[in-house]
Design an enzyme around this catalytic site. Structure first.
Site, PDB file in Angstrom:
ATOM      1  N   GLU A  51      -4.576  -8.980   0.689  1.00  0.00           N
ATOM      2  CA  GLU A  51      -5.160  -8.588   1.971  1.00  0.00           C
ATOM      3  C   GLU A  51      -6.658  -8.564   1.769  1.00  0.00           C
ATOM      4  OE1 GLU A  51      -2.608  -5.571   3.894  1.00  0.00           O
ATOM      5  OE2 GLU A  51      -4.468  -4.865   4.787  1.00  0.00           O
ATOM      6  N   GLU A  58       0.808  -1.232   0.000  1.00  0.00           N
ATOM      7  CA  GLU A  58       0.000   0.000   0.000  1.00  0.00           C
ATOM      8  C   GLU A  58       0.834   1.271   0.000  1.00  0.00           C
ATOM      9  OE1 GLU A  58      -3.039  -0.143   3.004  1.00  0.00           O
ATOM     10  OE2 GLU A  58      -4.010  -1.849   2.071  1.00  0.00           O
TER      11      GLU A  58
END
Ligand code: GAL
Length: 784
Positions: A497, A421
């Site tokens: 995720e 991220e």
């Protein structure tokens, strides 16, 4: 003499806070400093460098004896003072800062002539190390180890004692989760011959694997730290799990002085046993360096033979068979110990995940401890090994390379994650950086794919093309997975995720004041989805090669969607102690074939008589029939990927769910309205280290009523008193809003449960434990 790996964890002295560094920062000041003039000039030198005789100058009261692994952060008290950076997402924080470690040790004269170095597996963070006053170096990242060669500056035999001094500055953060502080992973003193296999000096791969034979390629770096050339034989044997040599190769070489050479060889193993999570078969490659007819170094590498393949349309293949990756993401902390996990606790965590049916572990967002990887190899767990961050600075690249060289022989690792991220995803700068990291990775290990665990910009700037696999953090959002697969059918995708469903163990309503999330999972962050949605996507779209649920266990920090005084996360399928939440049984029923039926909530609702309660169930049986006080409330056909749902008018008594296959009962779950807390029931998990020398005992306490039934709302405080050869190293209860100290001998139960972790001493004598609680009957046991 062959190499020795001496565990260096015991007997350190710890000082919380800084020690002023004056002269010592120049390094090299210390050898033989006995001049009191110099001592007076430098307070720090006195502390860093003085042997036993000089100890009078140290204020011993300010130093505590500690053993590694050690995390001083977990000993602190929570603070909430408006420091935005530290209170990321509104949690309070445990104070970080500076701490100093010191260890005095002797080296025998017989070790003179060997190479001796010190290996730190992980220090959180920004450490500076001096040995005998000599500045060895600094290392910033808390997530990867480092090594210093001490050969020249050690004092041998009667030359005197040695002092190692480590300053740890954990004031700055590396991540947004609980990171801890201190020397929290093992320390080793490594002694080798001057002609030896280099640190992380083997690279063993299996270029071809067939049923009849596997070709094992072996690359070994041998280092000659003598000033003269030497003749030697490198003999590598592959040993199976019964100790039988199944392949061997010998190479005779001459190596110049002060040189490292790489030797390439190969072995064919007939009828190889393959490694998989279900059958984690391991071989060991023993690399012996032989000179003058003696084995002067022996280096072991654990290997597993398996093939991996990721496809854009049909997912992942292990050993050429389709294989569904049932993963969880995990931070490294645990209740009671912070980040200073004894290996046995790491083993316990992996065991709990495996029992739930999980077969994969994503180490977020950094490389895990070496022990975790060894355990994943031996217990059978696939791993995503993760680089801390998108970083092409010399230090960033060094850290990535350290991870790759350290870890590339582990059969459990199936891919290298290069980032998570990052804000630069999809940008030109980010693309160049990721491309560099990916190329470095492929060069060091061409056998595994790279992945970026992205949360945006999947289709921008060619960023994702720099890696082999595109990671989707929360790919269910806006149907991102589906749209991207349609548009880019050649793209290999993984749910790196997923879920982030927030629930608190044993809580059935959302309570912002107390910081609890309902176990029905109906109050989740905007990027999250239910556990069910996350798994249903995987089942529906085989192009998603696996999912990694955020998270297997709760962890400190990120109390989303709550705020301080809530200080722990709610994302776990298990709480921070490893006690299962209701969602655990969802995974157990989809991820295992073990007959499972689970219903919730509990059945203690005084005052709710006559009111409707939602009863949910998870099961992998064909049908589940629900009874309240012997009255049938209906039979439901199970869709394994969804929950069952009954509306039940509350009356105290017995709620029973009966799981049936072919109309025959296979399992039942009974939920009872309990009486008041009366006593405690202890469950003992005894976990020995590999050497059997160190034993960790987890004491799980349940508060029960007169019928020995767990009281699901009990919060009695429990006190653990250990006598004999053991000590409590911490306590926990899984309550994400508890500010009670983890380092202590008392803890309230949270919704019926709490636990203590006991470390047993040197194995001599029994350890007795007395567990008490006001108004409950005491209980005791002997651990032998
Ligand atoms: C992700 C992030 C994780 C954690 C999680 C919480 O975006 O990668 O570290 O913060 O969200 O849902």
């Amino acid at each position: 003499m062959s190499r020795t790996l001496q565990n260096f964890d015991a007997d350190w002295k710890f000082h919380l806070g800084d020690i002023p560094i004056k002269l010592a920062i120049k390094g090299g000041m210390t050898g033989g400093v006995t001049d009191t003039q110099v001592i007076e000039e430098s307070e720090w030198l006195k502390i860093a460098d003085f042997d036993e005789r000089e100890r009078s100058v140290i204020n011993e009261d300010e130093w505590t004896r500690v053993d590694i692994p050690h995390d001083w952060c977990v000993e602190g008290s929570y603070i909430y003072d408006g420091d935005k950076e530290k209170q990321y997402r509104n949690h309070g924080y445990l104070p970080v800062g500076v701490g100093c470690y010191r260890k005095v040790f002797n080296i025998h004269m017989e070790d003179f002539g060997k190479k001796i170095g010190i290996e730190f597996e992980g220090v959180m963070r920004n450490s500076t190390v001096w040995v005998n006053g000599h500045l060895m170096g600094t290392h910033q990242s808390g997530y990867i180890g480092f090594f210093y060669d001490l050969t020249d500056l050690l004092r041998y035999g009667d030359e005197g004692e040695n002092v190692i001094f480590v300053k740890v500055d954990a004031s700055e953060y590396e991540g947004w989760w609980y990171e801890g502080c201190g020397i929290y992973r093992h320390v080793w003193l490594v002694k080798t011959n001057r002609l030896h296999v280099k640190r992380y000096g083997t690279y063993i791969t299996t270029p071809t694997v067939q049923e009849e034979e596997a070709h094992v390629s072996i690359r070994t770096n041998v280092c000659n730290e003598n000033p003269f050339s030497m003749d030697f034989t490198l003999s590598t044997s592959i040993v199976d799990c019964n100790g039988k040599i199944v392949g061997c190769t010998n190479d005779n070489k001459t190596i110049n002085g002060d040189t490292t050479i790489e030797i390439e060889s190969g072995v064919i193993i007939s009828n190889p046993e393959l490694w998989s999570p279900e059958r984690p078969y391991l071989y060991v490659a023993v690399s012996d360096v032989i000179a003058e007819k003696k084995i002067i170094d022996s280096y072991k590498t654990t290997i597993g033979i398996r093939t991996i393949e990721f496809t854009p349309d049909k997912g992942f293949y292990l050993n050429r068979k389709p294989y569904i990756i049932k993963g969880t993401c995990n931070h490294q902390d645990f209740a009671a110990v912070g980040i200073a996990l004894p290996d046995q606790i790491t083993e316990y965590k992996i065991r709990l995940l495996k029992e739930m049916g999980s077969n994969a572990y994503r180490a977020v967002h950094h490389p895990p401890s070496p022990e975790l990887l060894h355990l994943c190899d031996s217990m059978g767990m696939l791993v995503i090994d993760e680089n801390r961050k998108l970083d092409v600075s010399p230090d960033g690249i060094k850290n990535l390379k350290s991870m790759l060289f350290r870890d590339r022989n582990h059969p459990s690792i199936i891919m290298w994650s290069l980032e998570n991220e990052e804000l630069l995803e999809g940008t030109k700068v980010g693309t160049r950086m990721l491309d560099t990291l990916s190329r470095i990775t492929h060069k060091i290990d061409p056998t595994r794919p790279t992945v970026a665990c992205m949360n945006h910009a999947w289709n921008e700037g060619g960023y994702g093309s720099s890696v082999d696999i595109m990671g989707y953090n929360y790919g269910q959002r806006n149907d991102q997975y589906i749209k991207d697969h349609e548009k880019y059918p050649d793209r290999i995708m993984i749910g790196s995720e997923s879920s982030s469903c927030t629930t608190t163990r044993g809580e059935y309503t959302n309570n912002a004041l107390f910081g609890y999330c309902s176990s029905y999972g109906d109050h989740i962050p905007e990027w999250a989805c239910s556990h069910e949605k996350s798994w249903q996507d995987l089942v529906s779209y085989p192009f998603i090669s696996g999912i990694f649920v955020w998270t297997g266990f709760d962890y400190r920090g990120e109390p989303v969607p709550n705020k301080y005084p809530c200080i722990g996360s709610h994302f776990g399928i298990m709480d921070s102690c490893g006690f299962p939440k209701d969602a655990y049984y969802y995974y157990k029923s989809i991820w295992t074939d073990e007959p499972t039926v689970h219903i919730f909530p509990h059945w203690n609702w005084p005052g709710k008589e006559g009111q409707q309660i939602d009863v949910w169930g998870y099961s992998n049986c064909e049908t589940v029939e629900l009874f309240l006080n012997d009255e049938c409330l209906g039979i439901k056909v199970v869709d394994r990927t969804s929950h069952l749902d009954w509306k039940v008018i509350y009356a105290p008594g017995n709620l029973i769910a009966v799981g049936k296959n072919n109309g025959v009962e296979v399992i039942r779950k009974v939920v009872v309205t309990t009486g008041y807390p009366e006593k405690m029931k202890l469950y003992v998990e005894k976990i020995a280290s590999k050497s059997e020398e160190n034993v960790i005992v987890i004491i799980k306490v349940s508060i029960v009523d007169h019928n020995e039934t767990i009281v699901p709302t009990a919060d009695n405080e429990v006190v653990f008193n250990v006598k004999g050869n053991g000590k409590v190293i911490g306590v926990g209860n899984g309550n994400p809003s508890s500010h009670e100290p983890d380092k202590g001998i008392r803890r309230r139960a949270f919704n019926g449960h709490c636990m203590a972790i006991i470390q047993i001493g040197d194995g001599k004598g029994d350890v007795s434990l007395e567990v008490t609680s006001k108004s409950l009957a005491s209980t005791s046991l002997v651990i032998n």
